[in-house]
Scaffold this motif. Structure first.
Motif, PDB file in Angstrom:
ATOM      1  N   LYS A   1     -47.640 -32.756  -6.213  1.00  0.00           N
ATOM      2  CA  LYS A   1     -48.901 -32.737  -6.956  1.00  0.00           C
ATOM      3  C   LYS A   1     -49.955 -33.605  -6.280  1.00  0.00           C
ATOM      4  N   TYR A   2     -49.532 -34.756  -5.757  1.00  0.00           N
ATOM      5  CA  TYR A   2     -50.477 -35.626  -5.067  1.00  0.00           C
ATOM      6  C   TYR A   2     -51.046 -34.953  -3.815  1.00  0.00           C
ATOM      7  N   LYS A   3     -50.262 -34.078  -3.205  1.00  0.00           N
ATOM      8  CA  LYS A   3     -50.711 -33.406  -1.972  1.00  0.00           C
ATOM      9  C   LYS A   3     -51.722 -32.300  -2.265  1.00  0.00           C
ATOM     10  N   GLU A   4     -51.795 -31.880  -3.529  1.00  0.00           N
ATOM     11  CA  GLU A   4     -52.764 -30.857  -3.904  1.00  0.00           C
ATOM     12  C   GLU A   4     -54.134 -31.491  -4.146  1.00  0.00           C
ATOM     13  N   GLU A   5     -55.179 -30.774  -3.861  1.00  0.00           N
ATOM     14  CA  GLU A   5     -56.526 -31.317  -4.022  1.00  0.00           C
ATOM     15  C   GLU A   5     -57.069 -31.170  -5.445  1.00  0.00           C
ATOM     16  N   SER A   6     -56.406 -30.396  -6.271  1.00  0.00           N
ATOM     17  CA  SER A   6     -56.910 -30.181  -7.626  1.00  0.00           C
ATOM     18  C   SER A   6     -56.476 -31.303  -8.561  1.00  0.00           C
ATOM     19  N   PRO A   7     -57.333 -31.701  -9.490  1.00  0.00           N
ATOM     20  CA  PRO A   7     -56.964 -32.737 -10.468  1.00  0.00           C
ATOM     21  C   PRO A   7     -56.083 -32.157 -11.564  1.00  0.00           C
ATOM     22  N   CYS A   8     -55.311 -33.017 -12.208  1.00  0.00           N
ATOM     23  CA  CYS A   8     -54.420 -32.582 -13.294  1.00  0.00           C
ATOM     24  C   CYS A   8     -55.155 -32.690 -14.633  1.00  0.00           C
ATOM     25  N   ILE A   9     -56.150 -31.857 -14.824  1.00  0.00           N
ATOM     26  CA  ILE A   9     -56.964 -31.984 -16.033  1.00  0.00           C
ATOM     27  C   ILE A   9     -56.912 -30.724 -16.888  1.00  0.00           C
ATOM     28  N   SER A  10     -57.198 -30.938 -18.145  1.00  0.00           N
ATOM     29  CA  SER A  10     -57.407 -29.830 -19.073  1.00  0.00           C
ATOM     30  C   SER A  10     -58.539 -30.273 -19.995  1.00  0.00           C
ATOM     31  N   PHE A  11     -58.986 -29.409 -20.845  1.00  0.00           N
ATOM     32  CA  PHE A  11     -60.082 -29.760 -21.756  1.00  0.00           C
ATOM     33  C   PHE A  11     -59.623 -29.565 -23.196  1.00  0.00           C
ATOM     34  N   ARG A  12     -59.863 -30.604 -24.012  1.00  0.00           N
ATOM     35  CA  ARG A  12     -59.535 -30.546 -25.419  1.00  0.00           C
ATOM     36  C   ARG A  12     -60.771 -30.886 -26.243  1.00  0.00           C
ATOM     37  N   SER A  13     -60.786 -30.414 -27.466  1.00  0.00           N
ATOM     38  CA  SER A  13     -61.928 -30.675 -28.338  1.00  0.00           C
ATOM     39  C   SER A  13     -61.664 -31.908 -29.193  1.00  0.00           C
ATOM     40  N   PHE A  14     -62.553 -32.880 -29.083  1.00  0.00           N
ATOM     41  CA  PHE A  14     -62.513 -34.067 -29.931  1.00  0.00           C
ATOM     42  C   PHE A  14     -63.852 -34.156 -30.652  1.00  0.00           C
ATOM     43  N   THR A  15     -63.814 -34.128 -31.975  1.00  0.00           N
ATOM     44  CA  THR A  15     -65.018 -34.088 -32.811  1.00  0.00           C
ATOM     45  C   THR A  15     -65.991 -33.018 -32.303  1.00  0.00           C
ATOM     46  N   ASN A  16     -65.410 -31.844 -32.051  1.00  0.00           N
ATOM     47  CA  ASN A  16     -66.167 -30.660 -31.617  1.00  0.00           C
ATOM     48  C   ASN A  16     -66.848 -30.824 -30.263  1.00  0.00           C
ATOM     49  N   GLU A  17     -66.369 -31.761 -29.454  1.00  0.00           N
ATOM     50  CA  GLU A  17     -66.903 -31.933 -28.100  1.00  0.00           C
ATOM     51  C   GLU A  17     -65.822 -31.603 -27.076  1.00  0.00           C
ATOM     52  N   LYS A  18     -66.148 -30.747 -26.138  1.00  0.00           N
ATOM     53  CA  LYS A  18     -65.228 -30.399 -25.063  1.00  0.00           C
ATOM     54  C   LYS A  18     -65.034 -31.627 -24.180  1.00  0.00           C
ATOM     55  N   THR A  19     -63.797 -32.066 -24.046  1.00  0.00           N
ATOM     56  CA  THR A  19     -63.520 -33.345 -23.397  1.00  0.00           C
ATOM     57  C   THR A  19     -62.433 -33.209 -22.346  1.00  0.00           C
ATOM     58  N   PRO A  20     -62.684 -33.678 -21.110  1.00  0.00           N
ATOM     59  CA  PRO A  20     -61.642 -33.636 -20.075  1.00  0.00           C
ATOM     60  C   PRO A  20     -60.579 -34.699 -20.336  1.00  0.00           C
ATOM     61  N   VAL A  21     -59.314 -34.310 -20.214  1.00  0.00           N
ATOM     62  CA  VAL A  21     -58.188 -35.229 -20.381  1.00  0.00           C
ATOM     63  C   VAL A  21     -57.094 -34.826 -19.385  1.00  0.00           C
ATOM     64  N   ALA A  22     -56.135 -35.737 -19.197  1.00  0.00           N
ATOM     65  CA  ALA A  22     -54.974 -35.424 -18.360  1.00  0.00           C
ATOM     66  C   ALA A  22     -53.724 -35.589 -19.217  1.00  0.00           C
ATOM     67  N   GLU A  23     -53.131 -34.459 -19.592  1.00  0.00           N
ATOM     68  CA  GLU A  23     -51.944 -34.463 -20.442  1.00  0.00           C
ATOM     69  C   GLU A  23     -50.675 -34.471 -19.593  1.00  0.00           C
ATOM     70  N   LEU A  24     -49.559 -34.797 -20.226  1.00  0.00           N
ATOM     71  CA  LEU A  24     -48.277 -34.693 -19.545  1.00  0.00           C
ATOM     72  C   LEU A  24     -48.090 -33.286 -18.991  1.00  0.00           C
ATOM     73  N   SER A  25     -47.335 -33.183 -17.915  1.00  0.00           N
ATOM     74  CA  SER A  25     -47.001 -31.879 -17.361  1.00  0.00           C
ATOM     75  C   SER A  25     -46.116 -31.113 -18.340  1.00  0.00           C
ATOM     76  N   VAL A  26     -45.926 -29.852 -18.090  1.00  0.00           N
ATOM     77  CA  VAL A  26     -45.057 -29.030 -18.937  1.00  0.00           C
ATOM     78  C   VAL A  26     -43.653 -29.614 -18.970  1.00  0.00           C
ATOM     79  N   ALA A  27     -43.162 -30.027 -17.799  1.00  0.00           N
ATOM     80  CA  ALA A  27     -41.826 -30.631 -17.715  1.00  0.00           C
ATOM     81  C   ALA A  27     -41.774 -31.930 -18.508  1.00  0.00           C
ATOM     82  N   GLY A  28     -42.853 -32.703 -18.462  1.00  0.00           N
ATOM     83  CA  GLY A  28     -42.914 -33.965 -19.191  1.00  0.00           C
ATOM     84  C   GLY A  28     -42.873 -33.752 -20.695  1.00  0.00           C
ATOM     85  N   LYS A  29     -43.660 -32.801 -21.177  1.00  0.00           N
ATOM     86  CA  LYS A  29     -43.676 -32.509 -22.615  1.00  0.00           C
ATOM     87  C   LYS A  29     -42.309 -32.018 -23.085  1.00  0.00           C
ATOM     88  N   SER A  30     -41.645 -31.217 -22.258  1.00  0.00           N
ATOM     89  CA  SER A  30     -40.321 -30.713 -22.597  1.00  0.00           C
ATOM     90  C   SER A  30     -39.312 -31.858 -22.670  1.00  0.00           C
TER      91      SER A  30
END
Length: 386
Positions: A26-55
């Motif tokens: 993942k570090y070798k990839e140039e893309s950031p590990c981000i997703s967007f979630r809504s907090f108080t109706n505002e689109k907000t960038p965050v970095a959540e656990l990976s799928v493997a991490g959540k599992s």
């Protein structure tokens, strides 16, 4: 440093994944590990656990009925600690100390129970024990059946590196031979996000492919965003054959406050902490620095200015992982140590894709890691290839 301290294992759970191979990929990839979630109706960038991490966390909860009532900050720490002890091959030896910190602690549960109290005027039975800061280390100690001291603390964003300082102190004092250190953070909650937005330092969803412009010294807006995760390292006294890295130097300093979140233009605290960590090490021997660099205008620039003061014409290669996984508050320093250890192992710098980075040598032998918290609580750790 009186004697060498070995890092014999480090394990993490973060947006990068849960295995060393996955994290490095993942570090070798140039893309950031981000997703967007809504907090108080505002689109907000965050970095959540990976799928493997959540599992992995979901599986951990099913192991023990008591774990269902724990905050993610505790569960992240338990998972990372288990893997670290396993990788260090400590086996049945449970005579080790624990110091796992967090900046915010049980944010999700605290917000849940407080909302419940405002609605009903009553508090749930488990609201207190599951929201105390100490329950991170105590649950890890329970899970691992550790016999040594267990410590929890919060020194905002330099929390995990202060845990490293504490572990080194215990080992060098002779009061322990092994110590488990690190940080855990689960800050992706409405009130925590709102606090950061109130400070006017949170990234906007309108910024380009990289919401966090860490170390882009030409940025005109603050661009920090939050991530979640935990990392735990196994420290042992002496030079161990299975060491991933040696801790060659440690440094710390605190600035006089001018504002609750202030830091001086040239980050006096970082100048002092880096000089202390270097001690007798010539500046030209440091090949790279994993910076704190959260993506704020003043925070990035002040740390860079401090590095220029300390290193002069021998500027090391500079990098940070905040653009990739966001700011994980109290866990950020130990995740930066993980990055430094991986760079030493692979002899390869992980650059910031939108910032030009120059390596002055072909081999990475020594890496410094920086972290600083609100109020100028800086820590610097100098790592050396084993």
């Amino acid at each position: 440093m009186q004697q060498k301290i070995s890092i014999t294992a480090i394990s993490s759970i973060s947006p990068l994944g849960i295995s060393t191979e996955e994290i490095w990929k993942k570090y070798k990839e140039e893309s950031p590990c981000i997703s967007f979630r809504s907090f108080t109706n505002e689109k907000t960038p965050v970095a959540e656990l990976s799928v493997a991490g959540k599992s992995a966390i979901s599986k951990l909860k099913r192991e023990n009925q008591h774990y269902n009532s724990l905050d993610d900050s505790v569960l992240f720490g338990v998972y990372a600690a288990r893997q670290a002890v396993k990788n260090a091959k400590w086996g049945n030896d449970r005579d080790f100390g624990i110091n796992i910190g967090s900046s915010r602690g049980a944010t999700e549960l605290f917000e849940k129970y407080h909302k419940e109290f405002l609605s009903t005027g009553k508090s749930s039975t488990l609201s207190s024990p599951t929201t105390t800061l100490g329950n991170i280390s105590s649950w890890i100690a329970h899970d691992l059946q550790a016999k040594g001291p267990e410590i929890s603390h919060s020194i905002t964003c330099s929390t995990a590196l202060h845990a490293v300082l504490n572990g080194v102190a215990w080992l060098q004092s002779g009061m322990a031979d092994k110590f488990l250190v690190g940080g855990s953070e689960a800050p992706l909650t409405p009130f925590t996000i709102a606090q950061m937005k109130a400070l006017k330092i949170y990234a906007s969803d309108t910024v380009s492919f990289y919401p966090c412009q860490a170390m882009n010294l030409d940025k005109s807006i603050n661009s920090m965003f939050l991530g979640e995760g935990a990392a735990v390292a196994c420290l042992e006294k002496g030079s161990k054959k299975n060491a991933l890295a040696f801790i060659q130097g440690i440094g710390y300093a605190t600035e006089p406050l001018k504002h609750n979140i202030s830091i001086s233009t040239d980050a006096d605290c970082f100048q002092k902490s880096m000089k202390m960590a270097l001690k007798n090490t010539p500046v030209h021997e440091v090949d790279a620095i994993v910076m704190h660099a959260p993506g704020t205008i003043k925070g990035d620039l002040s740390e860079y200015n401090a590095i220029k003061v300390v290193f002069g014409n021998h500027l090391p290669a500079l990098t940070t992982n905040k653009w990739k996984i966001g700011h994980t508050f109290g866990a950020s320093g130990i995740l930066s140590i993980e990055l430094a250890v991986l760079m030493l192992k692979h002899n390869e710098l992980i650059p910031i894709p939108f910032v030009e980075t120059k390596m002055k040598s072909k081999k990475i032998n020594k890496v410094m890691v920086n972290a600083v918290g609100f109020g100028g609580n800086a820590v610097s750790v100098l790592l050396e290839r084993p």
